[in-house]
Structure formats: C-alpha cells, structure tokens
Design an enzyme around this catalytic site. Structure first.
Site, mmCIF file in Angstrom:
data_model
loop_
_atom_site.group_PDB
_atom_site.id
_atom_site.type_symbol
_atom_site.label_atom_id
_atom_site.label_comp_id
_atom_site.label_asym_id
_atom_site.label_seq_id
_atom_site.Cartn_x
_atom_site.Cartn_y
_atom_site.Cartn_z
ATOM 1 N NE ARG A 40 -1.611 -1.777 3.652
ATOM 2 C CZ ARG A 40 -1.993 -2.207 4.857
ATOM 3 N NH1 ARG A 40 -3.274 -2.322 5.124
ATOM 4 N NH2 ARG A 40 -1.110 -2.499 5.783
ATOM 5 C CE1 TYR A 158 2.634 -15.789 11.540
ATOM 6 C CE2 TYR A 158 2.612 -16.644 13.785
ATOM 7 C CZ TYR A 158 2.965 -15.663 12.880
ATOM 8 O OH TYR A 158 3.669 -14.552 13.306
ATOM 9 N N GLY A 189 6.415 -12.335 21.032
ATOM 10 C CA GLY A 189 5.150 -12.979 21.380
ATOM 11 C C GLY A 189 4.024 -12.038 20.964
HETATM 12 C C1 8X3 Z 1 2.966 -13.521 16.754
HETATM 13 C C2 8X3 Z 1 3.003 -14.205 18.064
HETATM 14 O O1 8X3 Z 1 2.120 -16.087 19.510
HETATM 15 O O2 8X3 Z 1 0.500 -14.677 18.407
HETATM 16 O O3 8X3 Z 1 3.801 -14.113 15.827
HETATM 17 O O4 8X3 Z 1 1.747 -16.265 17.139
HETATM 18 S S1 8X3 Z 1 1.784 -15.345 18.261
#
Ligand code: 8X3
Length: 258
Positions: A40, A158, A189
């Site tokens: 963007r 993920y 985190g």
């Molecule tokens: C982001 C942290 O623990 O929500 O990558 O996957 S978590």
C-alpha cells in the site's frame, strides 16, 4: 559503544503498518535513510512527512508485494543507484491467516502465509544479500515469532512459517560466516497490531479479544529491539531476541487480569 545509524540505508519490507511502520519511525529518529516498501504505497506516502520530521535523512518509498518473485527481482535490481548499498535489511513483511485445525484449514490461507513469510523472505534475501557480501558490510534482521519456537493449536502452518524463518536465519548466518554481514532474528510474542485482525479476516471483535486484559507488546517495543540489534558494534552479532509481554511466558501460558 553503539554504532551510528546516521545516513545508513535501512530497507524495511511491509513498512506501512504495525511493526514495520514503528521500525521505520525508530530508524528515522536515528537519522537513517529509509527505503520502504509495502503493498500500500498510499500508506507509505502518508507516513513520509512524519518520518522526515522525526529525523529520517532521506526516504524512498515503493510498492512491492514480496510474494511476487518477478517483482522482487526486478524492483530491487532496479533501485536508484543511490539506494543500492543497503546497510540494514529488515525483513518484516509477513502475516498470519486463520486459526483452525490443520486438517480442516483453508488452503488459500496456507498459500498466503507460506508465499509471504517463507518464499517472500527468501526472494528478498536473494536479491539484497549478494550486495552485502560484495561490500562485506550489512545486517539482515528477520522477523520471527515465538510461534517459531513451539507450535500452538490451530496455528500449525503459521508456526511452521516462523520455524522456517528461524532456520533460514540460522542457515544464512552460517553461510555468511567469514564475512562481516550479520543476521538477527527478532522473535516476539503477543504484539498489538493488525496481526489478529488479519488472522481473523477482518473480524475486529475477535481480534480485540486477543489483547484483552493483558498489556501486550506494542510495535514500538519491537522496533526498539530491532534498532538495538542494529546498533551493536561490528564485532557483536545478536543472533536471536525473544520478547514477550511480561504476562506471557510462552504461546500457552498467559495471565490475564480478571
Ligand atoms: C505472533 C506471536 O504467539 O500470536 O507471531 O503467534 S503469536
């Protein structure tokens, strides 16, 4: 003694929001030259005046979707001459999509995460790092996650992309050994960004619950760690920084205020 970032060329991918935008701002405060890309461009343009006011010594914005191998190759090979000697590369572009059992998950979501977080990361590394090796100078800072340290329920793909990032950072560091080029993985985190809104395909109510009754990390906290890693003296390699909210011990142990 910390190293100066004044007039250093810092390239941040996914710079239009969240950790990427906060990182651009923190490097601006240190007087860096900012090479910023995102899908963007309007968002990047909207940030420009503020970044200059904060101290950025120059800014060059461009559109890039790191998922496109051709676009990454062509765009980065054709950067204006003055922007080619990149000192710091922050591979921030990345996302999560969906939170569902692996055997029921949406394959489109997988493609998007793998294409962005793994293949996009590789394409950018492949385009930028040879120049760093040639100049025997540079620092690659990749955005990992505590998700790359332990898989959690419904987040298998993920987590796998972030585990890949961790191993790619390690592999790259090994292959660069003997050069002055450094590799850092920054592994947060819970950070309060659009991360959860994107994960939940725009469901703001569900996203907000992630950050309820806890003091999550803010994008600025991550930017602070990135700039700290980037300003260590040349003989110091910060390999990995794992940072969580104080109320989060790991992906599973979180204490929320009642
Ligand atoms: C982001 C942290 O623990 O929500 O990558 O996957 S978590």
């Amino acid at each position: 003694m910390s190293a100066s970032l004044k007039d250093k060329i810092v390239f941040v991918t996914g710079a239009s929001a969240g950790i990427g935008a906060a990182t651009a701002m923190e490097f601006a405060r240190h007087g860096a030259k900012l090479l910023l890309c995102a899908r963007r461009i309007d968002r990047l343009q909207a940030m420009e005046a503020e970044l200059r006011n904060a101290g950025a010594s120059d800014i060059f914005n461009f559109v890039l979707d790191v998922r496109s191998r051709d676009a990454v190759h062509t765009t980065l090979a054709n950067l204006p001459e003055a922007w080619r000697s990149i000192d710091v590369l922050v591979n921030n572009a990345g996302l999560s999509r969906g939170l569902a059992k692996l055997y029921q998950d949406d394959i489109e979501d997988w493609e998007e995460m793998i294409d962005t977080n793994v293949k996009g990361l590789l394409y950018v590394i492949r385009a930028i790092v040879p120049g760093m090796v040639e100049r025997n100078h540079g620092h690659i800072i990749n955005l990992g996650s505590i998700a790359g340290h332990a898989a959690y329920p419904n987040g298998g793909v993920y987590c796998a992309t972030k585990a890949a990032e961790r191993f790619l950072s390690d592999g790259l560091r090994i292959d660069l050994n003997g050069t002055a080029v450094r590799v850092t993985s920054i592994d947060p985190g819970m950070v309060e960004t659009d991360f959860s809104k994107i994960r939940f395909h725009g469901d703001e109510e569900r996203a907000a619950k992630t950050y309820q009754n806890i003091d999550p990390l803010q994008p600025e906290d991550i930017a602070d760690a990135i700039v700290w890693a980037a300003t260590r003296p040349p003989h110091v390699s910060i390999q990995t920084v794992v940072l969580t909210p104080t109320a989060q011990a790991n992906p599973f142990i979180i204490t929320r205020r009642s």
